[in-house]
Enzyme design. Sequence first.
Site, short mmCIF file in Angstrom:
data_model
loop_
_atom_site.label_atom_id
_atom_site.label_comp_id
_atom_site.label_asym_id
_atom_site.label_seq_id
_atom_site.Cartn_x
_atom_site.Cartn_y
_atom_site.Cartn_z
CE LYS A 1 1.46 -9.71 -11.71
NZ LYS A 1 0.13 -9.57 -11.13
N GLY B 1 -5.09 1.91 0.50
CA GLY B 1 -5.08 2.39 -0.88
C GLY B 1 -6.40 2.11 -1.55
CB VAL C 1 -7.88 -3.08 -2.29
CG1 VAL C 1 -8.71 -4.22 -1.72
CG2 VAL C 1 -7.58 -3.32 -3.76
N GLY C 2 -7.90 -1.19 0.16
CA GLY C 2 -8.05 -1.07 1.62
C GLY C 2 -9.12 -0.05 2.01
P1 NAD Z 1 -2.47 0.82 -3.49
O1 NAD Z 1 -1.10 1.13 -3.98
O2 NAD Z 1 -3.62 1.66 -3.94
O3 NAD Z 1 -2.48 0.84 -1.88
C1 NAD Z 1 -1.48 0.32 -1.09
C2 NAD Z 1 -1.49 1.11 0.22
O4 NAD Z 1 -0.57 0.50 1.13
C3 NAD Z 1 -1.07 2.57 0.06
O5 NAD Z 1 -2.02 3.40 0.70
C4 NAD Z 1 0.30 2.61 0.76
O6 NAD Z 1 0.57 3.88 1.35
C5 NAD Z 1 0.12 1.55 1.82
N1 NAD Z 1 1.37 1.00 2.35
C6 NAD Z 1 2.53 0.76 1.70
N2 NAD Z 1 3.44 0.25 2.56
C7 NAD Z 1 2.81 0.13 3.75
C8 NAD Z 1 3.20 -0.35 5.04
N3 NAD Z 1 4.44 -0.83 5.26
N4 NAD Z 1 2.30 -0.34 6.03
C9 NAD Z 1 1.04 0.14 5.84
N5 NAD Z 1 0.62 0.61 4.64
C10 NAD Z 1 1.49 0.62 3.63
O7 NAD Z 1 -2.70 -0.71 -3.85
P2 NAD Z 1 -4.09 -1.48 -3.99
O8 NAD Z 1 -4.50 -1.48 -5.41
O9 NAD Z 1 -5.05 -1.00 -2.94
O10 NAD Z 1 -3.63 -2.98 -3.66
C11 NAD Z 1 -3.33 -3.36 -2.32
C12 NAD Z 1 -2.78 -4.78 -2.31
O11 NAD Z 1 -3.75 -5.67 -2.86
C13 NAD Z 1 -1.51 -5.00 -3.13
O12 NAD Z 1 -0.73 -5.99 -2.50
C14 NAD Z 1 -2.03 -5.53 -4.44
O13 NAD Z 1 -1.05 -6.32 -5.11
C15 NAD Z 1 -3.19 -6.38 -3.98
N6 NAD Z 1 -4.22 -6.57 -4.99
C16 NAD Z 1 -4.85 -5.50 -5.52
C17 NAD Z 1 -5.84 -5.69 -6.47
C18 NAD Z 1 -6.59 -4.52 -7.06
O14 NAD Z 1 -7.64 -4.76 -7.67
N7 NAD Z 1 -6.12 -3.29 -6.90
C19 NAD Z 1 -6.17 -6.99 -6.88
C20 NAD Z 1 -5.52 -8.09 -6.30
C21 NAD Z 1 -4.54 -7.85 -5.35
#
Ligand code: NAD
Length: 349
Positions: free
Chosen positions: A80, A178, A180-181
């Site tokens: 990383k 975001g 993923v969610g």
């Molecule tokens: P993203 O930035 O698109 O979404 C994150 C979301 O969390 C945003 O909508 C943000 O507003 C919200 N958020 C931030 N703080 C918050 C809080 N305190 N309470 C509630 N919501 C809050 O990120 P993503 O790509 O969807 O990734 C989400 C998580 O999954 C991260 O931890 C990331 O490291 C992990 N992850 C993502 C991937 C990927 O493929 N994108 C892969 C492995 C792990």
Amino acid sequence: MDTFTHHDFDDHEQVVFAHDAETGLRAIIAVHDTTLGPALGGCRIWSYASEGEALTDVLRLSRGMSFKAALADLPLGGGKSVMMVGPDRPKTPAMMRAMGRAVERLAGRYIVAEDVGATVADMDEIATQTRHVSGLSGSVGDPSPWTARGVFLSLEAAVRHRLQRGLDGLRVTVTGLGNVGASLVAQLVDAGVEVSVADIRPEAVEAALARGAARSVEPSAAHRVAADVFAPCALGAVLNATTIPELAAQIVCGAANNQLATVADGERLRRRGILYAPDYLVNAGGLISVARPSTKLSDAEATARLEAIPETLLEIFAKAEAEQISPDAAADRVARARIAKGVRKATAA
Ligand code: NAD
């Protein structure tokens, strides 16, 4: 700031402090283990409060990538990088190119990809200096749908394991809507789940409700909402000494990296009888997707790896139960054992 004696050092093969006076680059590249292959891992571009905080972050994330790749059965090691930026040191294309030169000097032992704060355009700048980069524009595309699919399949397997039932009528709270969610919410709604959602961005909440989520809840209270499953998809360290005693779900399965604030929190969950699906196992879909070019996996082979995640999860649950340890501890043991048995495939160290 100690490195070799740092509590997260964990026998890292190489830790490089990269600096470029002209562009202001200050970066750390951590290569944890290349036994199974070159270390593929994202570059986090973040305003860290201190160099110590950046070092801790990169070491923890790098080790996590070794374990994630090993459990996903990918011919990759773990690494990383972090770039320390701030108002007086903003990210620029020239800084990204300096980062590309730093990656190039590792001669393929480390393959850089996107992470928090980095964009496809940043990867394109890096690619002008090195070919050891993944996630370029016009390449494999957004990994998030792959990540969300792996989390969905894992959640389904965890529910069947713990509650002996399917998803229809289940209550799941998803926090973080975001990339993923939001995709996870859509899949859960389509499977008949009653989904509660939380995000600090009102527009993300509105979109989830429009897609069929049942209700929204306050982000700070999301873990206290009565539900069968809590799915953290925002930031790390959400499972800690404060939140775990308040958790109202029987299962935790979400995408966020580093959900446990400390190693003690996995055991804390186990003692409360809450089933924890280890984050780096269930969220490996994104890595599987971005690994396609460097590992030469076909789309069908990558999909097979993705669909095997729930099977591995059930093996981890079984091992945890047999050895009376937490699933995250069991996952670490299995990952370490796979690495120990591996054949060194990376570029010669
Ligand atoms: P993203 O930035 O698109 O979404 C994150 C979301 O969390 C945003 O909508 C943000 O507003 C919200 N958020 C931030 N703080 C918050 C809080 N305190 N309470 C509630 N919501 C809050 O990120 P993503 O790509 O969807 O990734 C989400 C998580 O999954 C991260 O931890 C990331 O490291 C992990 N992850 C993502 C991937 C990927 O493929 N994108 C892969 C492995 C792990």
